[in-house]
Design a protein around this motif. Sequence first.
Motif, PDB file in Angstrom:
ATOM      1  N   LYS A  48       0.860  -1.179   0.000  1.00 37.04           N
ATOM      2  CA  LYS A  48       0.000   0.000   0.000  1.00 37.04           C
ATOM      3  C   LYS A  48       0.893   1.224   0.000  1.00 37.04           C
ATOM      4  O   LYS A  48       1.952   1.239   0.628  1.00 37.04           O
ATOM      5  CB  LYS A  48      -0.906   0.020   1.231  1.00 37.04           C
ATOM      6  CG  LYS A  48      -2.096  -0.872   1.112  1.00 37.04           C
ATOM      7  CD  LYS A  48      -3.076  -0.624   2.224  1.00 37.04           C
ATOM      8  CE  LYS A  48      -4.280  -1.524   2.058  1.00 37.04           C
ATOM      9  NZ  LYS A  48      -5.299  -1.262   3.066  1.00 37.04           N
ATOM     10  N   ASP A  49       0.442   2.279  -0.708  1.00 39.58           N
ATOM     11  CA  ASP A  49       1.248   3.494  -0.713  1.00 39.58           C
ATOM     12  C   ASP A  49       1.004   4.292   0.570  1.00 39.58           C
ATOM     13  O   ASP A  49       0.272   3.853   1.465  1.00 39.58           O
ATOM     14  CB  ASP A  49       1.006   4.319  -1.972  1.00 39.58           C
ATOM     15  CG  ASP A  49      -0.382   4.930  -2.030  1.00 39.58           C
ATOM     16  OD1 ASP A  49      -1.178   4.751  -1.090  1.00 39.58           O
ATOM     17  OD2 ASP A  49      -0.681   5.606  -3.029  1.00 39.58           O
ATOM     18  N   ASN A  51      -0.771   6.800   1.324  1.00 38.98           N
ATOM     19  CA  ASN A  51      -2.137   7.186   1.695  1.00 38.98           C
ATOM     20  C   ASN A  51      -2.964   5.992   2.177  1.00 38.98           C
ATOM     21  O   ASN A  51      -4.073   6.161   2.648  1.00 38.98           O
ATOM     22  CB  ASN A  51      -2.842   7.919   0.542  1.00 38.98           C
ATOM     23  CG  ASN A  51      -3.149   7.041  -0.650  1.00 38.98           C
ATOM     24  OD1 ASN A  51      -3.195   5.817  -0.553  1.00 38.98           O
ATOM     25  ND2 ASN A  51      -3.371   7.670  -1.790  1.00 38.98           N
ATOM     26  N   ASP A  54      -4.136   3.269  -2.284  1.00 35.30           N
ATOM     27  CA  ASP A  54      -3.641   2.736  -3.548  1.00 35.30           C
ATOM     28  C   ASP A  54      -2.496   1.753  -3.305  1.00 35.30           C
ATOM     29  O   ASP A  54      -1.895   1.731  -2.232  1.00 35.30           O
ATOM     30  CB  ASP A  54      -3.146   3.871  -4.447  1.00 35.30           C
ATOM     31  CG  ASP A  54      -4.276   4.786  -4.886  1.00 35.30           C
ATOM     32  OD1 ASP A  54      -5.369   4.275  -5.191  1.00 35.30           O
ATOM     33  OD2 ASP A  54      -4.064   6.010  -4.909  1.00 35.30           O
TER      34      ASP A  54
END
Length: 86
Positions: A48-49, A51, A54
């Motif tokens: 997961k990035d 944030n 995404d």
Amino acid sequence: MNTYQIRFNKSRGQAGRGSMDHVWRVFENGKEFLFKNLDITVPVKSEKDANGVDYNIVCQGYMAIDRDTSTAVITAKIKKKIPELA
């Protein structure tokens, strides 16, 4: 060896974001490149990035850029630079 994060380019076709064909965003140690194609021959994983919404594909290796085909080539060993047209 460099770390690469690869994402789908959701803003492709917009000003400064590549053509509609530039579907990949590749970050090499934080610097962004836009590509039409990928050729990855090293192990990849997903994460997961920042944030938390995404996802990225992440790998480590060395990138060569084929400008004729707009391809990011990520390998385990340093490749000779792909010659650019004069």
